[in-house]
Design a protein around this motif. Structure first.
Motif, PDB file in Angstrom:
ATOM      1  N   ILE A   2       0.844  -1.201   0.000  1.00  0.00           N
ATOM      2  CA  ILE A   2       0.000   0.000   0.000  1.00  0.00           C
ATOM      3  C   ILE A   2       0.872   1.241   0.000  1.00  0.00           C
ATOM      4  CG2 ILE A   2      -1.694   1.292   1.360  1.00  0.00           C
ATOM      5  CD1 ILE A   2      -2.782  -1.342   2.314  1.00  0.00           C
ATOM      6  N   ARG A   3       1.982   1.151   0.777  1.00  0.00           N
ATOM      7  CA  ARG A   3       2.929   2.253   0.853  1.00  0.00           C
ATOM      8  C   ARG A   3       3.434   2.634  -0.530  1.00  0.00           C
ATOM      9  NH1 ARG A   3       7.307   4.180   4.417  1.00  0.00           N
ATOM     10  NH2 ARG A   3       8.849   3.911   2.806  1.00  0.00           N
ATOM     11  N   ARG A   4       3.884   1.603  -1.257  1.00  0.00           N
ATOM     12  CA  ARG A   4       4.461   1.869  -2.578  1.00  0.00           C
ATOM     13  C   ARG A   4       3.412   2.442  -3.519  1.00  0.00           C
ATOM     14  NH1 ARG A   4       9.649  -0.639  -4.861  1.00  0.00           N
ATOM     15  NH2 ARG A   4      10.135   0.240  -2.837  1.00  0.00           N
ATOM     16  N   ALA A   5       2.190   1.906  -3.408  1.00  0.00           N
ATOM     17  CA  ALA A   5       1.126   2.413  -4.284  1.00  0.00           C
ATOM     18  C   ALA A   5       0.832   3.873  -3.976  1.00  0.00           C
ATOM     19  CB  ALA A   5      -0.131   1.572  -4.100  1.00  0.00           C
ATOM     20  N   THR A   6       0.817   4.218  -2.672  1.00  0.00           N
ATOM     21  CA  THR A   6       0.568   5.621  -2.299  1.00  0.00           C
ATOM     22  C   THR A   6       1.656   6.518  -2.876  1.00  0.00           C
ATOM     23  OG1 THR A   6      -0.038   4.623  -0.203  1.00  0.00           O
ATOM     24  CG2 THR A   6      -0.159   7.006  -0.351  1.00  0.00           C
ATOM     25  N   VAL A   7       2.917   6.067  -2.737  1.00  0.00           N
ATOM     26  CA  VAL A   7       4.024   6.869  -3.254  1.00  0.00           C
ATOM     27  C   VAL A   7       3.876   7.078  -4.752  1.00  0.00           C
ATOM     28  CG1 VAL A   7       6.491   6.792  -3.706  1.00  0.00           C
ATOM     29  CG2 VAL A   7       5.651   6.238  -1.454  1.00  0.00           C
ATOM     30  N   LEU A   8       3.569   5.987  -5.468  1.00  0.00           N
ATOM     31  CA  LEU A   8       3.448   6.107  -6.921  1.00  0.00           C
ATOM     32  C   LEU A   8       2.307   7.030  -7.295  1.00  0.00           C
ATOM     33  CD1 LEU A   8       4.237   2.556  -8.286  1.00  0.00           C
ATOM     34  CD2 LEU A   8       5.562   4.649  -8.480  1.00  0.00           C
TER      35      LEU A   8
ATOM     36  N   LEU B  17      12.245  12.526  -5.323  1.00  0.00           N
ATOM     37  CA  LEU B  17      11.174  12.302  -4.341  1.00  0.00           C
ATOM     38  C   LEU B  17      10.877  10.813  -4.210  1.00  0.00           C
ATOM     39  CD1 LEU B  17       8.613  15.156  -4.873  1.00  0.00           C
ATOM     40  CD2 LEU B  17      10.140  14.768  -2.974  1.00  0.00           C
ATOM     41  N   TYR B  18      10.883  10.116  -5.345  1.00  0.00           N
ATOM     42  CA  TYR B  18      10.641   8.664  -5.303  1.00  0.00           C
ATOM     43  C   TYR B  18      11.677   7.996  -4.401  1.00  0.00           C
ATOM     44  CZ  TYR B  18      10.687   3.831  -6.813  1.00  0.00           C
ATOM     45  OH  TYR B  18      10.683   2.482  -6.816  1.00  0.00           O
ATOM     46  N   GLY B  19      12.955   8.390  -4.610  1.00  0.00           N
ATOM     47  CA  GLY B  19      14.010   7.786  -3.800  1.00  0.00           C
ATOM     48  C   GLY B  19      13.853   8.124  -2.334  1.00  0.00           C
ATOM     49  N   ALA B  20      13.485   9.383  -2.049  1.00  0.00           N
ATOM     50  CA  ALA B  20      13.372   9.786  -0.642  1.00  0.00           C
ATOM     51  C   ALA B  20      12.206   9.085   0.033  1.00  0.00           C
ATOM     52  CB  ALA B  20      13.206  11.293  -0.546  1.00  0.00           C
ATOM     53  N   LEU B  21      11.147   8.771  -0.727  1.00  0.00           N
ATOM     54  CA  LEU B  21       9.966   8.158  -0.107  1.00  0.00           C
ATOM     55  C   LEU B  21      10.072   6.646  -0.013  1.00  0.00           C
ATOM     56  CD1 LEU B  21       7.155  10.281  -1.735  1.00  0.00           C
ATOM     57  CD2 LEU B  21       7.841  10.280   0.632  1.00  0.00           C
ATOM     58  N   THR B  22      10.855   6.011  -0.873  1.00  0.00           N
ATOM     59  CA  THR B  22      10.861   4.545  -0.848  1.00  0.00           C
ATOM     60  C   THR B  22      12.058   3.972  -0.109  1.00  0.00           C
ATOM     61  OG1 THR B  22      11.912   4.560  -2.996  1.00  0.00           O
ATOM     62  CG2 THR B  22       9.543   4.243  -2.953  1.00  0.00           C
ATOM     63  N   ASN B  23      13.171   4.720  -0.006  1.00  0.00           N
ATOM     64  CA  ASN B  23      14.328   4.137   0.659  1.00  0.00           C
ATOM     65  C   ASN B  23      14.142   4.151   2.164  1.00  0.00           C
ATOM     66  OD1 ASN B  23      16.204   3.275  -1.325  1.00  0.00           O
ATOM     67  ND2 ASN B  23      16.474   5.398  -1.885  1.00  0.00           N
ATOM     68  N   ARG B  24      14.748   3.150   2.839  1.00  0.00           N
ATOM     69  CA  ARG B  24      14.656   3.077   4.289  1.00  0.00           C
ATOM     70  C   ARG B  24      15.905   3.600   4.968  1.00  0.00           C
ATOM     71  NH1 ARG B  24      10.662  -0.119   6.187  1.00  0.00           N
ATOM     72  NH2 ARG B  24       8.894   0.031   4.789  1.00  0.00           N
ATOM     73  N   ASN B  25      17.003   3.695   4.218  1.00  0.00           N
ATOM     74  CA  ASN B  25      18.269   4.130   4.803  1.00  0.00           C
ATOM     75  C   ASN B  25      18.341   5.652   4.783  1.00  0.00           C
ATOM     76  OD1 ASN B  25      21.003   4.883   5.053  1.00  0.00           O
ATOM     77  ND2 ASN B  25      21.616   2.806   4.549  1.00  0.00           N
ATOM     78  N   LEU B  26      18.661   6.242   5.927  1.00  0.00           N
ATOM     79  CA  LEU B  26      18.659   7.704   6.015  1.00  0.00           C
ATOM     80  C   LEU B  26      19.642   8.339   5.035  1.00  0.00           C
ATOM     81  CD1 LEU B  26      18.468   8.708   9.759  1.00  0.00           C
ATOM     82  CD2 LEU B  26      17.054   9.510   7.917  1.00  0.00           C
ATOM     83  N   LEU B  27      20.832   7.756   4.897  1.00  0.00           N
ATOM     84  CA  LEU B  27      21.811   8.352   3.983  1.00  0.00           C
ATOM     85  C   LEU B  27      21.300   8.316   2.548  1.00  0.00           C
ATOM     86  CD1 LEU B  27      25.333   7.232   5.188  1.00  0.00           C
ATOM     87  CD2 LEU B  27      24.270   9.448   5.306  1.00  0.00           C
TER      88      LEU B  27
END
Lengths: 232, 118, 82
Positions: A2-8, B17-27
């Motif tokens: 769901i997270r990924r879908a929201t982001v997309l 933005l995609y990278g900032a929202l999907t990655n879990r590592n702070l760096l």
């Protein structure tokens, strides 16, 4: 999932907004009124050949004062946050001493780098470049010394003195503009000179050199604070 | 040229933005933010560009009288210059806080930092 | 000349987008991500030069591409060390 879908979904929405902006964009043929003023009046007002410099140092000089203040604050906070980061004890590895080649090479290159930085900010009103670029180049001399010998320590007192002195002089020159010329940071406290000479454009070279020293000191203190977290 | 710069800048913002929202590592998140930052700067400079005009620096071949007809808009360039310098300041701050977090918690994975999660 | 400029711009844009994707994809190692982000900045500075903004190009090359990459590596070295 769901997270990924929201982001997309969010990115798709943003992409829609951006593509509307992109396809609705019609380039101008003429400069707008502000830009035309800057293009036409900069030489008469400030005597600087580089219009970007004239905008940064004179027309929007107050913004630049705010900018170097923000930079100072972030350098100070980096120092504060990292100051307690250095742990006591720990694996105190003996650092490998830098070789002869690195020592000599960095000693040879550092004055040249400093000279290039000073050249760039002194000529800021004539050629591309200026205080921010020159300051970054000054800081890269610090970086070179740190890379050649990670255990090298810089005098914080010197950096602090340079930083606060140039900041103080910057504000003082701004106040002189208020007294002797048209307003805060007005560059006409010194003669404008002829276009294209080093000693032209009033106080712009002076102010930009001070900005260069200040920015160089700020970046150097950031790098030094980062390097000092290494050893206990 | 303006269109190319605008399109690239917008795509860089989206990628960042995609990278900032999907990655879990702070760096990695901070790296993605700096990519988005570059995209914003590219958009701003692209808006100031006019076809077939010169850079806003006067010299013997570009006298002051001809400047309004021959140079591009200098104002976005001055703004972007400021934005780049402030950008490195914010990046340094983010990195310093990330390092501090790493020292106290021993991890850079945001899915393991749950104190402020609700 | 007039066709050369957009062609170079397109080429640079393609390279920047590839580097940006390399920078944000999680599968690559972190140093490669950081270097790719630095590459995006470096290519952006060439793009600024094509957009007739030499001041911005110098700033981006010295500050955006140079100093930022080194800041990342300083922190990365500290984090890796332990």
């Amino acid at each position: 999932m769901i997270r990924r879908a929201t982001v997309l979904l969010l990115l798709l929405g943003l992409g829609g907004v951006f593509s509307a902006l992109l396809f609705g964009y019609t380039p101008d043929d003429e400069l707008n009124r502000t830009a035309a003023y800057y293009a036409g009046q900069t030489v008469r007002d400030t005597g600087a050949a580089n219009i970007v410099t004239a905008i940064i140092v004179t027309y929007r000089g107050l913004d630049t004062l705010g900018e170097v203040t923000v930079l100072f604050l972030s350098a100070a906070i980096v120092g504060l946050v990292l100051a307690h980061g250095a742990r006591a004890g720990g694996a105190r590895r003996r650092p490998i001493p830098p070789g002869e080649l690195l020592e000599t090479g960095s000693r040879l290159l550092t004055p040249l780098i400093l000279l290039l930085g000073v050249h760039i900010f002194v000529n800021g009103h004539l050629t591309p470049g200026g205080g921010f670029q020159g300051g970054a180049i000054l800081a890269s001399a610090t970086l070179l010394l740190l890379l050649a010998n990670p255990m090298r320590r810089f005098s914080h007192r010197l950096i602090r003195l340079l930083e606060s002195l140039s900041g103080l002089l910057f504000v003082l020159i701004g106040l002189l503009g208020l007294l002797l010329a048209g307003g805060f940071l007005d560059n006409r406290i010194l003669p404008l000179g002829t276009l294209g000479e080093l000693t032209s454009a009033g106080a712009i070279p002076l102010i930009y050199s001070l900005i260069g020293l200040k920015v160089g000191a700020e970046f150097s203190s950031m790098l030094a604070a980062l390097a000092e977290t290494q050893e206990p | 040229m303006t269109e190319i710069a605008l399109a690239t800048g917008f795509l860089l913002i989206l990628i960042g933005l995609y990278g900032a929202l999907t990655n879990r590592n702070l760096l990695r998140m901070i790296v993605a933010f700096s990519v988005a930052n570059t995209g914003v700067n590219l958009v701003l400079v692209g808006v100031g560009y006019l076809r077939g005009r010169a850079a806003p620096i006067l010299d013997a071949t570009l006298p002051a009288a001809e400047a309004p007809a021959r140079i591009i808009d200098p104002l976005p360039q001055a703004l972007v210059l400021t934005a780049i310098v402030i950008g490195v300041g914010t990046t340094a701050l983010m990195l310093a806080y990330a390092y501090r977090l790493y020292l106290t918690r021993g991890t850079l994975d945001i899915s393991r930092l749950r104190e402020l999660k609700w | 000349m007039s066709a050369l400029l957009p062609a170079m711009g397109l080429l640079l844009s393609a390279a920047m987008l590839v580097a940006a994707l390399m920078a944000v994809r999680g599968r690559r190692s972190l140093p490669i991500s950081i270097l790719a982000a630095g590459l995006v900045s470096l290519l952006a500075s060439v793009q600024f030069l094509l957009l007739a903004a030499p001041d911005v190009a110098m700033t981006e090359a010295a500050i955006g591409s140079g100093l930022t990459t080194f800041l990342f590596f300083f922190i990365l070295a500290r984090v890796r060390h332990d």
